[in-house]
Enzyme design. Structure first.
Site, PDB file in Angstrom:
ATOM      1  N   ASP A 191     -14.374 -19.127  15.467  1.00  0.00           N
ATOM      2  CA  ASP A 191     -14.388 -19.144  16.931  1.00  0.00           C
ATOM      3  C   ASP A 191     -13.129 -18.509  17.511  1.00  0.00           C
ATOM      4  O   ASP A 191     -12.794 -18.749  18.677  1.00  0.00           O
ATOM      5  CB  ASP A 191     -14.498 -20.590  17.439  1.00  0.00           C
ATOM      6  CG  ASP A 191     -15.913 -20.923  17.887  1.00  0.00           C
ATOM      7  OD1 ASP A 191     -16.805 -20.085  17.678  1.00  0.00           O
ATOM      8  OD2 ASP A 191     -16.136 -22.018  18.436  1.00  0.00           O
ATOM      9  N   ASP A 344     -17.450 -35.782  15.471  1.00  0.00           N
ATOM     10  CA  ASP A 344     -17.615 -36.415  14.167  1.00  0.00           C
ATOM     11  C   ASP A 344     -17.959 -37.895  14.301  1.00  0.00           C
ATOM     12  O   ASP A 344     -18.861 -38.399  13.634  1.00  0.00           O
ATOM     13  CB  ASP A 344     -16.359 -36.221  13.318  1.00  0.00           C
ATOM     14  CG  ASP A 344     -15.070 -36.504  14.108  1.00  0.00           C
ATOM     15  OD1 ASP A 344     -15.161 -36.994  15.253  1.00  0.00           O
ATOM     16  OD2 ASP A 344     -13.986 -36.241  13.563  1.00  0.00           O
TER      17      ASP A 344
END
Length: 614
Positions: A191, A344
């Site tokens: 990214d 997460d």
């Protein structure tokens, strides 16, 4: 003297003054003072002396500014005004301030005791696991080296964003995983917004591809959702349906070659298992005081919190990396969502609500890097403590309406979220950074010694047991955790009330301190494998030569500086002022705690811990 008045005598050896107070206004105050100890009266006599000197000095400066002629004022008039002001403050303090502070301190002490009990139970669970040598047992996979089809299909993802310092070591480590090449696919999910860095990573991927590694490079055109968006985009590829498991490694993580052979077998014969999480190990834990203290904290997190919750509850928060997911578990739980900065933990909670179980492997370790600067560590901790509060707001209805047992619901709501994510930073900041220094000026709300000293030292001793070599840092660790409570409290509030800073995502700055040694080790392994006298990492400029050139280019322009942190400095002033007040009152342990805690805040506020930022 009027019949409704009371005489209050201030006992001073050289100056006895008499002040007249109205009985209707002071009787309740005098009743409250009857139960005061002689030590408290001594304290207030000393406080009155300081108050009188300060008030007289302030009055003198004000009179000079207003050009008043104080020579026309009688000394007893000024003295009476000072005493009246002080008695008014005492009455206001006893009636309004002290009850509020005392109530808040009692509330925080109750939270402190509950959280201490939770910490003790976790430690006892860990001791029992060690004593009985309990650990998850994997089933034997029928591996056939000559038949790669006996190995399950595994997808490995390396999400990264502007990771110039560490991308090489991460890609190199993953490409050396011991697994059949036609049963393994590596996705480098870049990214980065730096075109030059993108080219470097592409070259690195191409180099490994030429060596026969099944690896691809992906870069998103629309970079939304941070890491969650990156992983979600990668899981949307058509070829992902051919894979059964996905392993995730952040850009600074370096798994051992046998990582997959130590984790994947746990899934065999266990269809309810959704996640296998490995422990982190740190290449730079001894780099400076900041990394040493982080190592203590994270060793306790993994060996005690993660291991106990994983073994007894089959649930813990996914750490975002160094874990293997069953792809079916990800899909049934809704996949990666971009709604919080802790994607997460989000996927872990949703998978738990769908009935999936987790395993934590304490003996499987993956090398990674700790933040070496206070600036980077603050940003990391802000994200780690604001995200859970965002997630709690979003997940609470789903937890309540889910089909899991009431015990699991209670564990998620009261222990996982409220106690460990909200209460811990709240009472740490409020009790030790606000209430304790205030009690030096409000003796009616004095904290007992066991709250200030005995229990915190005992808990710090428990925290340091998983890292016994760090025992000399017991007291610095206690002070460090109290100092970091400011950042954690601020993050918790911003996440709970959806403030702007709750959605900030800053990639933790890496130094790549292990990069050079890893590349050298890799070159040595390659030379042995190919029987060449000397081999470079690559013939192009992306190996050791490029690394050295980049460091040479960066070194002249990299100017490190100390930053000033206003919140830490403000609390340092409050704590050191309270320490001086405690010294005058001969409070003993209170003084030492306030002094060293104030110095700790001062060190943090002046950015004198860890490496400075460039």
């Amino acid at each position: 003297m009027s019949p409704g008045s009371v005489v209050v005598t201030m006992e001073k050896p050289n100056n006895i003054s008499i002040v007249e107070l109205n009985a209707s206004e002071s009787s309740s105050f005098l009743d409250k003072r009857k139960s005061a100890s002689p030590k408290q009266f001594t304290w207030e006599e000393e406080e009155f002396r300081i108050f009188r000197q300060f008030y007289s000095l302030l009055l003198g400066y004000y009179a000079h500014f207003k050009k008043w002629n104080l020579s026309l004022t009688q000394p007893w008039e000024v003295q009476g005004l000072v005493q009246w002001s002080y008695m008014a403050w005492l009455s206001f303090r006893v009636d309004y301030v002290a009850p509020l502070v005392a109530t808040l301190s009692k509330f925080c002490i109750v939270l402190f005791l509950i959280q201490s009990l939770d910490r003790l139970v976790l430690c006892l669970g860990c001791f029992w696991i060690k004593y009985k040598k309990l650990k998850p047992m994997a089933n034997e996979y029928d591996y056939d080296v000559e038949d790669p089809s006996s190995f399950p299909m595994v997808l490995v993802q390396i999400p990264m964003c502007n990771e110039r310092e560490v991308y090489e070591q991460s890609i190199a480590a993953v490409c050396q995983l011991d697994w059949p090449r036609d049963r393994l696919l590596i996705q480098v999910l870049d990214d980065s917004d730096d075109a030059n860095l993108q080219s470097l990573i592409k070259d690195e991927v191409s180099s490994w591809k030429q060596k026969g590694i099944n690896i691809i490079y992906r870069h998103r055109l629309i970079r939304t959702g941070y890491k969650a968006g990156n992983l979600k985009s990668a899981m949307g590829c058509d070829y992902v349906k051919d894979y059964e498991f996905v392993a995730i490694f952040d850009a600074d993580f370096q798994p051992n070659p046998d990582y997959l052979k130590q984790t994947i077998p746990h899934f065999k014969g266990n269809p309810e298992l959704g996640l296998v999480q490995a422990r982190w190990s740190f290449v730079n834990k001894d780099e400076n005081l900041l990394t040493r203290l982080q190592n203590i904290n994270l060793c306790f997190h993994f060996e005690v919190e993660q291991q106990v919750n994983g073994y007894y509850l089959n649930f813990f928060g996914f750490n975002g990396t160094a874990g293997v997911w069953r792809i079916k578990a990800l899909e049934e739980s809704g996949g990666w969502l971009e709604r919080t900065t802790v994607e997460d933990m989000d996927i872990a909670v949703r998978a738990h609500l769908h009935g999936w179980k987790f395993i934590f492997l304490n003996d499987v370790r993956v090398l990674c890097e700790l933040p070496e600067s206070y600036e980077a560590y603050k940003k990391q901790q802000h994200r780690w403590h604001s995200g859970p509060m965002q997630l709690f707001r979003l997940c609470l209805p789903a937890i309540i309406t889910s089909k899991i047992t009431m015990w699991k619901k209670a564990n998620l709501i009261f222990l996982f979220f409220l106690l460990r994510k909200l209460i811990l930073p709240f009472y740490s900041f409020t009790l030790f950074c606000i209430i304790l220094p205030l009690t030096m000026f409000i003796p009616e709300a004095e904290l007992p010694l066991w709250v200030i000293c005995y229990i915190p030292v005992f808990l710090s001793f428990l925290n340091i047991l998983p890292a016994p070599k760090s025992f000399p840092f017991l007291i610095p660790y206690l002070l460090f955790e109290n100092t970091m409570s400011v950042t954690k409290f601020n993050a918790m509030v911003s996440g709970l009330f959806q403030l702007g800073s709750a959605y900030e995502w800053v990639v933790t700055k890496k130094t790549g301190r292990a990069s050079e040694s890893d590349l050298l080790a890799l070159a040595e392994r390659e030379s042995k494998a190919s029987n060449e006298e000397k081999i470079q990492r690559r013939n192009s400029e992306s190996g050791l030569e490029l690394l050295s050139k980049l460091k040479e280019q960066k070194s002249p322009n990299a100017k490190k500086k100390n930053r000033l942190y206003r919140k830490e400095l403000a609390l340092a002033f409050l704590l050191l002022t309270a320490a001086a007040r405690s010294l005058l009152s001969a409070h003993g342990v209170h003084f030492y705690f306030l002094l060293f805690q104030g110095l700790s805040f001062l060190v943090m506020g002046l950015d004198l811990i860890g490496e400075q930022v460039s």
